[in-house]
Design a protein around this motif. Sequence first.
Motif, mmCIF file in Angstrom:
data_model
loop_
_atom_site.group_PDB
_atom_site.id
_atom_site.type_symbol
_atom_site.label_atom_id
_atom_site.label_comp_id
_atom_site.label_asym_id
_atom_site.label_seq_id
_atom_site.Cartn_x
_atom_site.Cartn_y
_atom_site.Cartn_z
ATOM 1 N N THR A 90 -51.501 -41.996 80.052
ATOM 2 C CA THR A 90 -50.269 -42.769 80.213
ATOM 3 C C THR A 90 -49.974 -43.034 81.680
ATOM 4 O O THR A 90 -49.650 -44.163 82.074
ATOM 5 C CB THR A 90 -49.088 -42.021 79.575
ATOM 6 O OG1 THR A 90 -49.394 -41.721 78.215
ATOM 7 C CG2 THR A 90 -47.827 -42.863 79.618
ATOM 8 N N LEU A 94 -50.073 -46.839 83.457
ATOM 9 C CA LEU A 94 -48.942 -47.490 84.102
ATOM 10 C C LEU A 94 -49.243 -47.808 85.562
ATOM 11 O O LEU A 94 -48.796 -48.837 86.087
ATOM 12 C CB LEU A 94 -47.698 -46.618 83.973
ATOM 13 C CG LEU A 94 -47.181 -46.475 82.538
ATOM 14 C CD1 LEU A 94 -45.999 -45.521 82.480
ATOM 15 C CD2 LEU A 94 -46.774 -47.829 81.956
ATOM 16 N N TRP A 125 -53.029 -49.071 71.334
ATOM 17 C CA TRP A 125 -52.363 -48.044 72.130
ATOM 18 C C TRP A 125 -51.594 -47.076 71.233
ATOM 19 O O TRP A 125 -51.628 -45.854 71.435
ATOM 20 C CB TRP A 125 -51.430 -48.696 73.137
ATOM 21 C CG TRP A 125 -50.644 -47.711 73.948
ATOM 22 C CD1 TRP A 125 -49.298 -47.515 73.927
ATOM 23 C CD2 TRP A 125 -51.159 -46.778 74.911
ATOM 24 N NE1 TRP A 125 -48.940 -46.521 74.801
ATOM 25 C CE2 TRP A 125 -50.057 -46.060 75.423
ATOM 26 C CE3 TRP A 125 -52.441 -46.489 75.380
ATOM 27 C CZ2 TRP A 125 -50.215 -45.046 76.380
ATOM 28 C CZ3 TRP A 125 -52.587 -45.504 76.343
ATOM 29 C CH2 TRP A 125 -51.475 -44.785 76.826
ATOM 30 N N THR A 159 -43.796 -46.500 76.996
ATOM 31 C CA THR A 159 -44.876 -47.182 77.705
ATOM 32 C C THR A 159 -44.619 -48.677 77.784
ATOM 33 O O THR A 159 -44.731 -49.290 78.853
ATOM 34 C CB THR A 159 -46.222 -46.935 77.004
ATOM 35 O OG1 THR A 159 -46.443 -45.528 76.869
ATOM 36 C CG2 THR A 159 -47.367 -47.537 77.805
#
Length: 211
Positions: A90, A94, A125, A159
Motif C-alpha cells: 500500500t 501510493l 486491488w 487507497t
Amino acid sequence: MVKQVRAARTRQALIVAAAEIFADVGYASATLPAISKRAGVSSGALHFHFATKDSLAAEVEAEAAESVRELADRCRSEVDTSLQALVDTTCCLLLVLAADPVVRAGFRLSGDPSRPGEAEMLNWWRTLVRDLISQAERAGELARDVSPEAATVAIVAATFGFQAAGAADRAWLAAERVAQFWNFVLPRLAASPDHGLVSTVARDDLGGWSE
C-alpha cells in the motif's frame, strides 16, 4: 530494426502522453489530438498504433496493472508476514501513484463512468488486499476482533481515497500521509503491538517515508 525501435518509442510516448492527460482530466475530456500533441507525434502516427481512444486507454490501464503487479510481487517477496506485505504494498503503491502518471491514470480510468468496461484495477486491488488480509488472519497476525471483510473495505476505500485526493492535491500522496494512515490503522489490525512500519522495500526502492 531502426524502424522497429522508432515505432516502439512512438508507441510508448503515446502511452505516457495519454496517461498524463487521462490522469489530469479523465477519460471523457481527453482527446486524441491533445494526446498526439503531448506526445509530439502526428495524428496519423497515433491512429497507426491505436485505432480509438478506448484502445489507448486499455493499453494505459494494462501497463499500469502490470507495474502494480510487479510492485506487489516484490513487496511480498521481501517480508515475512502477510500484514507487513500489505503495509509495504500500500505504501509503495501510493508513492508510485505520486511519481508515475501511467499508474495514476490506470487507477483513475478504472471504474470511470464515462468509459466502457469493468473496473479491472479496482477489482484486482480489492482481491489482492482481501487475499493478504485472509492470509494474515490464518497466520494469526490479525487482532481477534478484526473482521477481514471490514478491514478489506476500509483499506481499499482508503487507497482509492488517497488516489482521488491526490489527483487534486499531490500532497495527499506524500510519504508522511501514508505513514499517518498506517500508524493509525495498524494498531487496530495487528495482533502484536510490536508490528511496526519498517519496510526495506519502500526505503530502498522509493526513498522511504517518515514513521
